[in-house]
Design a protein around this motif. Structure first.
Motif, PDB file in Angstrom:
ATOM      1  N   GLN A 287      43.805 -12.067  44.320  1.00  0.00           N
ATOM      2  CA  GLN A 287      43.522 -11.139  45.410  1.00  0.00           C
ATOM      3  C   GLN A 287      44.626 -10.106  45.618  1.00  0.00           C
ATOM      4  O   GLN A 287      44.445  -9.144  46.365  1.00  0.00           O
ATOM      5  N   VAL A 288      45.769 -10.300  44.948  1.00  0.00           N
ATOM      6  CA  VAL A 288      46.923  -9.420  45.156  1.00  0.00           C
ATOM      7  C   VAL A 288      46.825  -8.199  44.246  1.00  0.00           C
ATOM      8  O   VAL A 288      46.860  -8.308  43.027  1.00  0.00           O
ATOM      9  N   ARG A 289      46.719  -7.032  44.857  1.00  0.00           N
ATOM     10  CA  ARG A 289      46.619  -5.784  44.102  1.00  0.00           C
ATOM     11  C   ARG A 289      47.978  -5.156  43.838  1.00  0.00           C
ATOM     12  O   ARG A 289      48.136  -4.384  42.896  1.00  0.00           O
ATOM     13  N   GLN A 290      48.929  -5.450  44.704  1.00  0.00           N
ATOM     14  CA  GLN A 290      50.238  -4.820  44.596  1.00  0.00           C
ATOM     15  C   GLN A 290      51.263  -5.744  45.231  1.00  0.00           C
ATOM     16  O   GLN A 290      50.947  -6.494  46.158  1.00  0.00           O
ATOM     17  N   VAL A 291      52.487  -5.706  44.725  1.00  0.00           N
ATOM     18  CA  VAL A 291      53.588  -6.484  45.295  1.00  0.00           C
ATOM     19  C   VAL A 291      54.694  -5.510  45.675  1.00  0.00           C
ATOM     20  O   VAL A 291      55.114  -4.682  44.856  1.00  0.00           O
ATOM     21  N   ILE A 292      55.164  -5.600  46.922  1.00  0.00           N
ATOM     22  CA  ILE A 292      56.153  -4.643  47.414  1.00  0.00           C
ATOM     23  C   ILE A 292      57.278  -5.374  48.151  1.00  0.00           C
ATOM     24  O   ILE A 292      57.044  -6.394  48.792  1.00  0.00           O
ATOM     25  N   PRO A 293      58.510  -4.851  48.083  1.00  0.00           N
ATOM     26  CA  PRO A 293      59.603  -5.443  48.860  1.00  0.00           C
ATOM     27  C   PRO A 293      59.571  -4.989  50.316  1.00  0.00           C
ATOM     28  O   PRO A 293      60.035  -5.683  51.211  1.00  0.00           O
ATOM     29  N   ASP A 294      59.039  -3.786  50.544  1.00  0.00           N
ATOM     30  CA  ASP A 294      58.875  -3.216  51.882  1.00  0.00           C
ATOM     31  C   ASP A 294      57.861  -2.084  51.747  1.00  0.00           C
ATOM     32  O   ASP A 294      57.187  -1.963  50.724  1.00  0.00           O
ATOM     33  N   PHE A 295      57.729  -1.245  52.777  1.00  0.00           N
ATOM     34  CA  PHE A 295      56.699  -0.205  52.761  1.00  0.00           C
ATOM     35  C   PHE A 295      57.238   1.167  52.369  1.00  0.00           C
ATOM     36  O   PHE A 295      56.522   2.167  52.467  1.00  0.00           O
ATOM     37  N   THR A 296      58.470   1.215  51.902  1.00  0.00           N
ATOM     38  CA  THR A 296      59.134   2.493  51.657  1.00  0.00           C
ATOM     39  C   THR A 296      58.359   3.388  50.706  1.00  0.00           C
ATOM     40  O   THR A 296      58.245   4.600  50.923  1.00  0.00           O
ATOM     41  N   HIS A 297      57.831   2.815  49.639  1.00  0.00           N
ATOM     42  CA  HIS A 297      57.162   3.624  48.620  1.00  0.00           C
ATOM     43  C   HIS A 297      55.650   3.422  48.619  1.00  0.00           C
ATOM     44  O   HIS A 297      54.981   3.721  47.625  1.00  0.00           O
ATOM     45  N   VAL A 298      55.107   2.930  49.721  1.00  0.00           N
ATOM     46  CA  VAL A 298      53.665   2.728  49.836  1.00  0.00           C
ATOM     47  C   VAL A 298      53.052   3.922  50.557  1.00  0.00           C
ATOM     48  O   VAL A 298      53.548   4.348  51.599  1.00  0.00           O
ATOM     49  N   THR A 299      51.979   4.461  49.998  1.00  0.00           N
ATOM     50  CA  THR A 299      51.263   5.552  50.648  1.00  0.00           C
ATOM     51  C   THR A 299      49.784   5.209  50.723  1.00  0.00           C
ATOM     52  O   THR A 299      49.277   4.392  49.945  1.00  0.00           O
ATOM     53  N   VAL A 300      49.095   5.832  51.645  1.00  0.00           N
ATOM     54  CA  VAL A 300      47.658   5.609  51.787  1.00  0.00           C
ATOM     55  C   VAL A 300      46.929   5.984  50.500  1.00  0.00           C
ATOM     56  O   VAL A 300      45.931   5.364  50.129  1.00  0.00           O
ATOM     57  N   ALA A 301      47.437   6.970  49.788  1.00  0.00           N
ATOM     58  CA  ALA A 301      46.799   7.399  48.540  1.00  0.00           C
ATOM     59  C   ALA A 301      46.767   6.285  47.502  1.00  0.00           C
ATOM     60  O   ALA A 301      45.940   6.306  46.587  1.00  0.00           O
TER      61      ALA A 301
ATOM     62  N   ALA B  70      44.613  -7.902  48.889  1.00  0.00           N
ATOM     63  CA  ALA B  70      45.881  -8.025  49.603  1.00  0.00           C
ATOM     64  C   ALA B  70      47.009  -7.327  48.866  1.00  0.00           C
ATOM     65  O   ALA B  70      46.981  -7.166  47.640  1.00  0.00           O
ATOM     66  N   VAL B  71      48.001  -6.931  49.646  1.00  0.00           N
ATOM     67  CA  VAL B  71      49.286  -6.474  49.135  1.00  0.00           C
ATOM     68  C   VAL B  71      50.316  -7.494  49.593  1.00  0.00           C
ATOM     69  O   VAL B  71      50.410  -7.797  50.787  1.00  0.00           O
ATOM     70  N   ALA B  72      51.052  -8.062  48.659  1.00  0.00           N
ATOM     71  CA  ALA B  72      52.047  -9.080  48.984  1.00  0.00           C
ATOM     72  C   ALA B  72      53.391  -8.424  49.276  1.00  0.00           C
ATOM     73  O   ALA B  72      53.872  -7.604  48.489  1.00  0.00           O
ATOM     74  N   VAL B  73      53.975  -8.791  50.407  1.00  0.00           N
ATOM     75  CA  VAL B  73      55.288  -8.288  50.809  1.00  0.00           C
ATOM     76  C   VAL B  73      56.302  -9.396  50.542  1.00  0.00           C
ATOM     77  O   VAL B  73      56.181 -10.500  51.077  1.00  0.00           O
ATOM     78  N   THR B  74      57.304  -9.117  49.719  1.00  0.00           N
ATOM     79  CA  THR B  74      58.192 -10.181  49.241  1.00  0.00           C
ATOM     80  C   THR B  74      59.391 -10.426  50.155  1.00  0.00           C
ATOM     81  O   THR B  74      60.526 -10.531  49.701  1.00  0.00           O
ATOM     82  N   THR B  75      59.138 -10.552  51.444  1.00  0.00           N
ATOM     83  CA  THR B  75      60.206 -10.952  52.360  1.00  0.00           C
ATOM     84  C   THR B  75      60.400 -12.459  52.363  1.00  0.00           C
ATOM     85  O   THR B  75      61.478 -12.946  52.721  1.00  0.00           O
ATOM     86  N   SER B  76      59.361 -13.206  51.969  1.00  0.00           N
ATOM     87  CA  SER B  76      59.422 -14.670  52.010  1.00  0.00           C
ATOM     88  C   SER B  76      59.341 -15.322  50.637  1.00  0.00           C
ATOM     89  O   SER B  76      59.790 -16.451  50.465  1.00  0.00           O
ATOM     90  N   HIS B  77      58.736 -14.636  49.665  1.00  0.00           N
ATOM     91  CA  HIS B  77      58.563 -15.188  48.322  1.00  0.00           C
ATOM     92  C   HIS B  77      58.901 -14.127  47.295  1.00  0.00           C
ATOM     93  O   HIS B  77      58.798 -12.928  47.566  1.00  0.00           O
ATOM     94  N   ASN B  78      59.284 -14.572  46.100  1.00  0.00           N
ATOM     95  CA  ASN B  78      59.610 -13.597  45.066  1.00  0.00           C
ATOM     96  C   ASN B  78      58.352 -13.169  44.322  1.00  0.00           C
ATOM     97  O   ASN B  78      57.284 -13.773  44.456  1.00  0.00           O
ATOM     98  N   ILE B  79      58.492 -12.145  43.527  1.00  0.00           N
ATOM     99  CA  ILE B  79      57.335 -11.541  42.872  1.00  0.00           C
ATOM    100  C   ILE B  79      56.607 -12.528  41.965  1.00  0.00           C
ATOM    101  O   ILE B  79      55.373 -12.496  41.852  1.00  0.00           O
ATOM    102  N   ASP B  80      57.338 -13.441  41.319  1.00  0.00           N
ATOM    103  CA  ASP B  80      56.705 -14.398  40.411  1.00  0.00           C
ATOM    104  C   ASP B  80      55.785 -15.369  41.137  1.00  0.00           C
ATOM    105  O   ASP B  80      54.865 -15.925  40.532  1.00  0.00           O
ATOM    106  N   GLU B  81      56.016 -15.575  42.415  1.00  0.00           N
ATOM    107  CA  GLU B  81      55.197 -16.514  43.184  1.00  0.00           C
ATOM    108  C   GLU B  81      53.887 -15.899  43.663  1.00  0.00           C
ATOM    109  O   GLU B  81      52.960 -16.628  44.023  1.00  0.00           O
ATOM    110  N   VAL B  82      53.800 -14.573  43.667  1.00  0.00           N
ATOM    111  CA  VAL B  82      52.621 -13.938  44.260  1.00  0.00           C
ATOM    112  C   VAL B  82      51.873 -12.992  43.330  1.00  0.00           C
ATOM    113  O   VAL B  82      50.681 -12.748  43.519  1.00  0.00           O
ATOM    114  N   ALA B  83      52.536 -12.456  42.317  1.00  0.00           N
ATOM    115  CA  ALA B  83      51.922 -11.401  41.500  1.00  0.00           C
ATOM    116  C   ALA B  83      50.687 -11.877  40.749  1.00  0.00           C
ATOM    117  O   ALA B  83      49.784 -11.086  40.458  1.00  0.00           O
TER     118      ALA B  83
END
Length: 220
Positions: free
Chosen positions: A199-213, A182-195
């Motif tokens: 199962q979490v490979r990445q934590v992001i605030p939105d998809f701006t800097h996410v690429t398929v690569a 999973a990739v956790a999107v921090t719209t509901s929780h902060n990074i400390d709660e999910v990182a």
């Protein structure tokens, strides 16, 4: 290898959980239930309306009673959120890039059909996904894995080759139970709660800097 992306809807495709939670708290207060927004999002987000009402109001509540309360709640939510609806930043670009890369795309949400239509029609997203599954398609919401497993089944991709994008703790747990990273999107929780979740490979605030690569070549 990751071959499919599965997106939660509320809080992931759209940043609407604040509105959902506020309306839920108003409805629950009518039944004398006191719960904070943080408590609600940590424990109830991702569950179906029936599961929420039976857990917080009355475990013996009938389907008919719950459906009427949920209908009223969801009408209030849609009225309040309609004018503010927009995709989480960067989402549309990621969907387009994933499609060009030949990846399968699905939505797995605990929302009912009316709310799915509200968002998918409002943002013209139906053609962006190969499958959309919701609360009306399964018996159990998140943290059970049913929604994610059904989405994987409908797009024909084994769970270990799927990557989930999810904002809720219950949804991230559902991904783990489904055998998906999973990739956790921090719209509901902060990074400390999910990182720290395994199962979490990445934590992001939105998809701006996410690429398929970022994950196309990863093992599932």
């Amino acid at each position: 290898m990751i071959k499919a992306l599965i997106f939660d809807m509320d809080g992931t495709i759209v940043d609407n959980m604040g509105v959902h939670t506020a309306v839920w708290l108003d409805v629950l207060a009518e039944f004398g239930v006191e719960i904070t927004a943080a408590e609600f999002q940590a424990t109830m987000a991702g569950m179906t309306s029936l599961e929420t009402l039976r857990k917080l109001v009355n475990p013996e509540m009938t389907d008919t009673q719950a459906a009427e309360i949920a209908r009223r709640k969801e009408e209030q939510y849609r009225e309040q959120y309609r004018a503010a609806m927009q995709p989480v930043r960067g989402l549309l670009s990621l969907l387009q890039e994933a499609r060009r890369a030949g990846m399968s795309l699905a939505v797995a949400t605990a929302a009912g059909n009316d709310n799915i239509d509200f968002v998918m029609n409002g943002l013209a997203l139906w053609d962006s996904f190969d499958a959309v599954v919701g609360a009306d398609d399964v018996e159990r919401g998140k943290p059970h894995p049913d929604l994610f497993l059904l989405a994987a089944e409908r797009i024909g991709v084994p769970p270990e080759h799927c990557l989930v994008f999810e904002d809720a703790l219950t949804g991230l747990e559902a991904a783990r139970r489904a055998g998906m990273a999973a990739v956790a999107v921090t719209t509901s929780h902060n990074i400390d709660e999910v990182a720290h979740l395994p199962q979490v490979r990445q934590v992001i605030p939105d998809f701006t800097h996410v690429t398929v690569a970022d994950f196309l070549g990863e093992a599932g």
